[in-house]
Design an enzyme around this catalytic site. Structure first.
Site, PDB file in Angstrom:
ATOM      1  CB  SER A   9      35.330 -48.613   0.603  1.00  0.00           C
ATOM      2  OG  SER A   9      34.151 -49.475   0.026  1.00  0.00           O
ATOM      3  CE1 TYR A  56      32.352 -44.415   0.005  1.00  0.00           C
ATOM      4  CE2 TYR A  56      32.219 -46.583  -1.183  1.00  0.00           C
ATOM      5  CZ  TYR A  56      32.523 -45.590   0.306  1.00  0.00           C
ATOM      6  OH  TYR A  56      32.732 -46.422   1.577  1.00  0.00           O
ATOM      7  CE  LYS A  93      35.784 -44.086   1.937  1.00  0.00           C
ATOM      8  NZ  LYS A  93      35.900 -43.564   3.269  1.00  0.00           N
TER       9      LYS A  93
HETATM   10  N1  UFG Z   1      19.518 -54.556  -1.889  1.00  0.00           N
HETATM   11  C1  UFG Z   1      18.173 -54.816  -2.040  1.00  0.00           C
HETATM   12  N2  UFG Z   1      17.377 -53.775  -1.627  1.00  0.00           N
HETATM   13  C2  UFG Z   1      17.633 -52.798  -0.745  1.00  0.00           C
HETATM   14  C3  UFG Z   1      18.858 -52.401  -0.265  1.00  0.00           C
HETATM   15  C4  UFG Z   1      19.815 -53.232  -0.850  1.00  0.00           C
HETATM   16  O1  UFG Z   1      18.138 -55.699  -2.631  1.00  0.00           O
HETATM   17  O2  UFG Z   1      16.667 -52.364  -0.413  1.00  0.00           O
HETATM   18  C5  UFG Z   1      20.776 -55.179  -2.300  1.00  0.00           C
HETATM   19  C6  UFG Z   1      21.733 -54.568  -2.936  1.00  0.00           C
HETATM   20  O3  UFG Z   1      21.441 -54.659  -4.350  1.00  0.00           O
HETATM   21  C7  UFG Z   1      22.784 -55.512  -2.686  1.00  0.00           C
HETATM   22  C8  UFG Z   1      22.865 -55.675  -1.329  1.00  0.00           C
HETATM   23  O4  UFG Z   1      21.436 -55.748  -1.114  1.00  0.00           O
HETATM   24  O5  UFG Z   1      22.994 -56.563  -3.748  1.00  0.00           O
HETATM   25  C9  UFG Z   1      23.651 -55.037  -0.202  1.00  0.00           C
HETATM   26  O6  UFG Z   1      23.201 -53.548  -0.594  1.00  0.00           O
HETATM   27  P1  UFG Z   1      23.405 -52.590   0.321  1.00  0.00           P
HETATM   28  O7  UFG Z   1      22.896 -51.069  -0.231  1.00  0.00           O
HETATM   29  O8  UFG Z   1      23.287 -52.750   1.736  1.00  0.00           O
HETATM   30  O9  UFG Z   1      25.381 -52.492   0.308  1.00  0.00           O
HETATM   31  P2  UFG Z   1      26.088 -52.262  -0.782  1.00  0.00           P
HETATM   32  O10 UFG Z   1      26.707 -53.746  -1.007  1.00  0.00           O
HETATM   33  O11 UFG Z   1      25.559 -51.798  -2.035  1.00  0.00           O
HETATM   34  O12 UFG Z   1      27.093 -51.120  -0.363  1.00  0.00           O
HETATM   35  C10 UFG Z   1      28.107 -51.565   0.776  1.00  0.00           C
HETATM   36  C11 UFG Z   1      28.428 -50.051   1.303  1.00  0.00           C
HETATM   37  C12 UFG Z   1      28.943 -49.410   0.237  1.00  0.00           C
HETATM   38  C13 UFG Z   1      30.145 -50.056  -0.188  1.00  0.00           C
HETATM   39  C14 UFG Z   1      29.867 -51.323  -0.747  1.00  0.00           C
HETATM   40  C15 UFG Z   1      31.272 -51.898  -1.081  1.00  0.00           C
HETATM   41  O13 UFG Z   1      27.126 -49.606   1.943  1.00  0.00           O
HETATM   42  O14 UFG Z   1      29.457 -48.265   1.125  1.00  0.00           O
HETATM   43  O15 UFG Z   1      29.429 -52.076   0.002  1.00  0.00           O
HETATM   44  O16 UFG Z   1      30.869 -52.899  -2.251  1.00  0.00           O
HETATM   45  F1  UFG Z   1      30.612 -49.214  -1.271  1.00  0.00           F
END
Ligand code: UFG
Length: 317
Positions: free
Chosen positions: A115, A139, A143
């Site tokens: 990841s 997490y 990884k």
């Molecule tokens: N976000 C929102 N609203 C939501 C969901 C997400 O604004 O309802 C924002 C988050 O704050 C972030 C972006 O959208 O800025 C993407 O969020 P995600 O939850 O879709 O994905 P992440 O970037 O947090 O996480 C992903 C994977 C993880 C991994 C990570 C690596 O899901 O498993 O990338 O950095 F660890």
């Protein structure tokens, strides 16, 4: 060639199973269905409904396999902060058991789902595989620990391995038996949440004061079909002892507001949203440098944000 797909009933693992089958591979699946869904298992696939932490179930699942694609694991950043012991146990201890049992059965090839969370808050973007790895949550730490474990296993016992560091995986695949898509409960990922947004329950935009062009976080999204294509290429690259690490993203970033705009365009309606406080643990910008996967695996993603959004939308219809 028979491939063991651990986590083969989850969103990404089930997509891998589907694509591997169409490419003529034989498949075994090991999954405890704690996050996945047994109804994704296609006919003709050997399914061991078991745990990575159960040595005899892992040994059983590996029987007759030539290689492993290791997707199984806990993958929610927030949950990992609350339950670091669970994440260490399933992800790190589980992978230790898998590697030990592979050695017992003389299976030497593994493609592992690592990841971007291994890097933590990047000092420089785009992020290279050689960038510093300082995970900001348990997490990502698990990884990274697994990546190190695989490097040591390759050095000591000559396995041939690839760790694929995913950035933000999105989109869906239409299989004959229906759509393979994200089915998480609760759903934390941006694109499904944006597409489910309603006026009564609008999607929250986590933070509008980030140091980015529109104040919202920037991420690098890659379509799940392109991601699995990279797994196939990584598998084909294995043979010589060693461990290679590859970033998998698109190489460019979308802000949260840009994702909402893409979804509004795909649905033909303005997606309702509500500006909200930052989510703990989010880095401002994560963008992959994918030049290593391009040059060494001859891989390049071909599906854009509009395809990711519209495929997810179709899967929800
Ligand atoms: N976000 C929102 N609203 C939501 C969901 C997400 O604004 O309802 C924002 C988050 O704050 C972030 C972006 O959208 O800025 C993407 O969020 P995600 O939850 O879709 O994905 P992440 O970037 O947090 O996480 C992903 C994977 C993880 C991994 C990570 C690596 O899901 O498993 O990338 O950095 F660890």
């Amino acid at each position: 060639m028979r491939v063991l797909v651990t986590g083969g009933t989850g969103y990404i693992g089930s997509t891998a199973v589907e694509i591997l089958l169409t490419q003529g591979f034989e498949i075994s699946i090991l999954d405890d269905c704690s996050m996945g869904h047994a109804d994704t298992v296609p006919a003709g696939v050997r399914f061991v409904n078991g745990s990575l932490l159960n040595v005899s179930e892992v040994a059983d699942a590996l029987t007759g396999c030539d290689a492993v694609m290791h997707f199984a694991g806990k993958s929610l950043v927030g949950e990992s902060v609350e339950k670091p012991d669970l994440y260490h146990s399933v992800n790190v201890d589980g992978t230790r058991i898998l590697l030990d049992q592979m050695r017992e059965q003389l299976i030497t090839k593994i493609v592992f789902s690592s990841s971007a969370a291994t890097y933590g808050e990047p000092k420089v973007v785009p992020i290279l595989e050689t960038s510093e790895t300082i995970p900001t949550n348990p997490y990502g730490a698990t990884k990274l620990a697994i990546d190190h474990m695989i490097t040591a296993e390759a050095a000591a016992h000559g396995i041939s391995a690839a760790s694929l560091r995913y950035f933000n995986v999105a989109g869906a695949l239409k299989a004959k038996r229906g759509w393979l898509a994200e089915r998480h409960n609760p759903e934390t990922h941006l694109i499904p949440n944006v597409l489910r947004s309603t006026t009564d329950n609008p999607v929250k935009i986590f933070g509008t004061d980030w140091p980015t062009h529109d104040g919202t976080c920037i991420r690098d999204y890659v379509h799940v079909i392109d991601l699995i294509d990279a797994h196939l290429k990584a598998l084909q690259s294995l043979g010589k002892p060693g461990h290679e690490i590859y970033n998998l993203g698109s190489g460019s970033g979308y802000s949260v507001r840009e994702v909402v705009a893409a979804a509004s365009a795909a649905t033909g309606q303005q997606i309702p949203f509500i500006d909200s406080p930052r989510r703990a643990g989010d880095p401002a910008v994560l963008i992959a440098d994918i030049s290593k996967a391009k040059s060494k695996l001859a891989w390049e993603p071909s599906r854009d944000m509009n395809t990711m959004v519209s495929d997810t939308l179709k899967s929800m219809a």
